[in-house]
Design a protein around this motif. Structure first.
Motif, mmCIF file in Angstrom:
data_model
loop_
_atom_site.group_PDB
_atom_site.id
_atom_site.type_symbol
_atom_site.label_atom_id
_atom_site.label_comp_id
_atom_site.label_asym_id
_atom_site.label_seq_id
_atom_site.Cartn_x
_atom_site.Cartn_y
_atom_site.Cartn_z
ATOM 1 N N SER A 103 0.315 -58.254 -142.591
ATOM 2 C CA SER A 103 1.596 -58.793 -142.124
ATOM 3 C C SER A 103 1.449 -59.768 -140.965
ATOM 4 C CB SER A 103 2.497 -57.641 -141.672
ATOM 5 O OG SER A 103 2.006 -57.067 -140.450
ATOM 6 N N GLN A 104 0.385 -59.588 -140.149
ATOM 7 C CA GLN A 104 0.189 -60.371 -138.913
ATOM 8 C C GLN A 104 1.359 -60.212 -137.939
ATOM 9 O OE1 GLN A 104 -2.802 -62.359 -138.137
ATOM 10 N NE2 GLN A 104 -3.334 -60.832 -139.668
ATOM 11 N N LYS A 105 2.017 -59.045 -137.990
ATOM 12 C CA LYS A 105 3.127 -58.764 -137.073
ATOM 13 C C LYS A 105 2.608 -58.004 -135.858
ATOM 14 C CE LYS A 105 6.818 -58.696 -140.533
ATOM 15 N NZ LYS A 105 7.837 -57.864 -141.229
ATOM 16 N N LEU A 106 2.952 -58.504 -134.669
ATOM 17 C CA LEU A 106 2.468 -57.912 -133.429
ATOM 18 C C LEU A 106 2.876 -56.453 -133.300
ATOM 19 C CD1 LEU A 106 1.142 -58.051 -130.643
ATOM 20 C CD2 LEU A 106 3.266 -58.996 -129.740
ATOM 21 N N GLU A 107 4.081 -56.110 -133.777
ATOM 22 C CA GLU A 107 4.540 -54.721 -133.619
ATOM 23 C C GLU A 107 3.624 -53.727 -134.343
ATOM 24 O OE1 GLU A 107 7.769 -56.651 -136.375
ATOM 25 O OE2 GLU A 107 6.495 -57.249 -134.687
ATOM 26 N N ASP A 108 3.023 -54.146 -135.454
ATOM 27 C CA ASP A 108 2.076 -53.262 -136.151
ATOM 28 C C ASP A 108 0.839 -53.010 -135.294
ATOM 29 O OD1 ASP A 108 3.596 -52.842 -138.404
ATOM 30 O OD2 ASP A 108 2.681 -54.454 -139.560
ATOM 31 N N LEU A 109 0.352 -54.063 -134.654
ATOM 32 C CA LEU A 109 -0.810 -53.929 -133.772
ATOM 33 C C LEU A 109 -0.470 -53.041 -132.573
ATOM 34 C CD1 LEU A 109 -3.630 -55.061 -134.081
ATOM 35 C CD2 LEU A 109 -2.962 -57.030 -132.708
ATOM 36 N N ASP A 110 0.716 -53.227 -132.016
ATOM 37 C CA ASP A 110 1.139 -52.410 -130.870
ATOM 38 C C ASP A 110 1.283 -50.941 -131.260
ATOM 39 O OD1 ASP A 110 1.181 -54.642 -129.275
ATOM 40 O OD2 ASP A 110 3.339 -54.966 -129.433
ATOM 41 N N GLN A 111 1.832 -50.692 -132.452
ATOM 42 C CA GLN A 111 1.978 -49.310 -132.917
ATOM 43 C C GLN A 111 0.604 -48.668 -133.123
ATOM 44 O OE1 GLN A 111 4.402 -47.159 -133.451
ATOM 45 N NE2 GLN A 111 6.172 -48.452 -133.030
ATOM 46 N N ALA A 112 -0.340 -49.428 -133.659
ATOM 47 C CA ALA A 112 -1.704 -48.894 -133.849
ATOM 48 C C ALA A 112 -2.291 -48.476 -132.508
ATOM 49 C CB ALA A 112 -2.590 -49.949 -134.511
ATOM 50 N N THR A 140 -9.400 -52.146 -131.852
ATOM 51 C CA THR A 140 -8.051 -52.695 -132.010
ATOM 52 C C THR A 140 -7.658 -53.550 -130.807
ATOM 53 O OG1 THR A 140 -7.486 -50.722 -133.292
ATOM 54 C CG2 THR A 140 -5.659 -52.076 -132.529
ATOM 55 N N LEU A 141 -8.028 -53.118 -129.614
ATOM 56 C CA LEU A 141 -7.727 -53.897 -128.409
ATOM 57 C C LEU A 141 -8.478 -55.224 -128.406
ATOM 58 C CD1 LEU A 141 -7.784 -50.938 -125.878
ATOM 59 C CD2 LEU A 141 -5.793 -52.391 -126.332
ATOM 60 N N ALA A 147 -6.125 -62.191 -130.791
ATOM 61 C CA ALA A 147 -4.898 -62.789 -131.339
ATOM 62 C C ALA A 147 -3.973 -63.302 -130.245
ATOM 63 C CB ALA A 147 -4.167 -61.764 -132.214
ATOM 64 N N PHE A 148 -3.933 -62.606 -129.098
ATOM 65 C CA PHE A 148 -2.912 -62.929 -128.087
ATOM 66 C C PHE A 148 -3.475 -63.172 -126.690
ATOM 67 C CE2 PHE A 148 -1.018 -60.308 -131.428
ATOM 68 C CZ PHE A 148 -0.069 -61.197 -131.902
ATOM 69 N N ASP A 149 -4.810 -63.161 -126.553
ATOM 70 C CA ASP A 149 -5.477 -63.563 -125.313
ATOM 71 C C ASP A 149 -4.956 -62.812 -124.085
ATOM 72 O OD1 ASP A 149 -7.333 -64.946 -123.840
ATOM 73 O OD2 ASP A 149 -6.037 -66.667 -123.484
ATOM 74 N N ASN A 150 -5.041 -61.486 -124.158
ATOM 75 C CA ASN A 150 -4.602 -60.641 -123.041
ATOM 76 C C ASN A 150 -5.842 -60.019 -122.396
ATOM 77 O OD1 ASN A 150 -3.551 -58.760 -121.281
ATOM 78 N ND2 ASN A 150 -2.042 -57.951 -122.719
ATOM 79 N N ALA A 151 -6.162 -60.454 -121.181
ATOM 80 C CA ALA A 151 -7.375 -59.969 -120.504
ATOM 81 C C ALA A 151 -7.328 -58.471 -120.254
ATOM 82 C CB ALA A 151 -7.562 -60.715 -119.180
#
Length: 392
Positions: A103-112, A140-141, A147-151
């Motif tokens: 899906s490439q949906k961020l909410e799926d990654l956040d839920q994981a 996963t992190l 995908a979102f470049d969060n240090a």
């Protein structure tokens, strides 16, 4: 029970029809009273089916059933709940992660991430489950950071993977993992990847050195010097180290590992082209350190070998032009100069629109090469084109 036995048969045979039949029995089971275990098993089986089919409907059903199972846990104590509960949470997190890949949906990654954290924080769960969840959370992190470049994701990935490698899997039930040694090595490799990714942002030499140490550990733990992906990561880390140190000793080590990775011949075209490109650069460093032309010739040979694997890659073209430019300054061979000009023009055509740095370099190299040819041959068109290239 029939559903459970069919899942076991699927695990042995890898025949998807056994899994589908198991799911049909489990759908019948969940319609009956006291169906908590059936819901949990059905959700897990649907998750496995989704892994095979990549059909988003299977993923949606798996998530729905696992959530129902988690909400319908009996209030009274049941045997094995400290294993069953975190296992369901881990299954749910992995389905969310796999649904994100579709899906490439961020909410799926956040839920994981959320559900994996729950498993790592559940102190009553078996050590092997907390270790497995920590390894999965770190992976996963790393994916979320890419995908979102969060240090902050990279910092947490390093922390949880260090913890996973510190505690280890403990006592693992028989047949839990197909190869426990490989699974442990995968966890260490994820730590190496997280440290290397963080070092690229922070330029920390400590992170880079530790990433290299961990990846060497992975290679040593696997037969015949590891898998092609492990060798590829090791080569990439060594390449960064050479870029920073400019140390001829680092180029020697990188050349050796490039040769080893190429000799294995298990990479896809893209990986192989990248390794050949890095190998050429390491040989060029060695030429600069020793002055021996044979190393520059080898660098050019490796770079030319990489081009057919990725003929659309502008960076490979300009890297070959760099090596040829160095050889031209030594030999003054006009045929090399003509080839440099052709490579620069081809590179400019292939440059991605957003890669202004590469395009600028290619235009600069083209302008220089044309100016040199004008100086030697006096062709006015080369002079005019050289000025135009530098202006661009």
């Amino acid at each position: 029970n029939i559903g459970r036995l069919l899942i076991q048969r699927y695990e042995r045979s890898n025949n998807l029809e056994h899994l589908r039949t198991a799911i049909s029995y489990l759908y019948q089971a969940v319609r009956l009273p006291a169906n908590f275990f059936a819901e949990a098993l059905l959700g897990s089986a649907l998750g496995r089916l989704f892994r095979e089919t990549k059909d988003i409907r299977d993923g949606n059903q798996a998530i729905s059933r696992l959530r129902v199972a988690l909400q319908s846990i009996p209030t009274q104590s049941i045997p094995g709940i400290d294993t069953i509960l975190p296992q369901m949470q881990l299954d749910l997190s992995i389905v969310y992660l796999e649904r994100y890949d579709v899906s490439q949906k961020l909410e799926d990654l956040d839920q994981a991430v959320t559900w994996m954290r729950k498993v790592t924080q559940y102190s009553q769960s078996p050590q092997y489950l907390r270790w497995q969840a920590s390894s999965a959370l770190g992976r996963t992190l790393i994916k979320r950071n890419a995908a979102f470049d969060n240090a902050l994701d990279l910092d947490e990935a390093v922390s949880v993977l260090r913890h996973a490698n510190k505690i280890g899997p403990g006592n693992v039930p028989a047949a839990r993992f197909r190869s426990l040694e490989n699974t442990i090595a995968d966890s260490v490799e994820m730590l190496a990847l997280a440290l290397w990714s963080r070092s690229n942002k922070s330029r920390s030499s400590d992170d880079l050195d530790e990433a290299l140490e961990r990846q060497h550990e992975v290679i040593r733990s696997r037969p015949r010097l590891g898998t092609s992906n492990s060798l590829y990561l090791l080569v990439a880390i060594l390449n960064d180290k050479l870029d920073r140190s400019k140390n001829p000793l680092d180029s020697e080590e990188l050349i050796w590992w490039c040769q080893e990775a190429i000799s294995r011949g298990q990479q896809g075209f893209e990986q192989r082209a990248t390794i050949l490109d890095i190998h050429a650069k390491a040989l060029s460093y060695k030429h600069q350190a020793t002055g021996k032309m044979e190393y520059l010739d080898q660098a050019i040979e490796k770079q030319q070998e990489a081009l057919p694997l990725r003929p659309d890659n502008a960076r490979l073209l300009i890297n070959l032009e760099r090596h040829l430019a160095r050889k031209f300054h030594i030999t003054a061979d006009p045929h090399i100069l003509d080839k440099r000009i052709r490579l620069c023009r081809e590179c400019i055509k292939l440059c991605p629109p957003d890669d202004t740095v590469l395009r600028s370099y290619a235009l600069h190299a083209l302008g220089d090469a044309l100016a040199i040819r004008y100086k030697h041959l006096g062709i006015r068109l080369d002079f005019d084109e050289s000025i135009a290239a530098h202006r661009q």
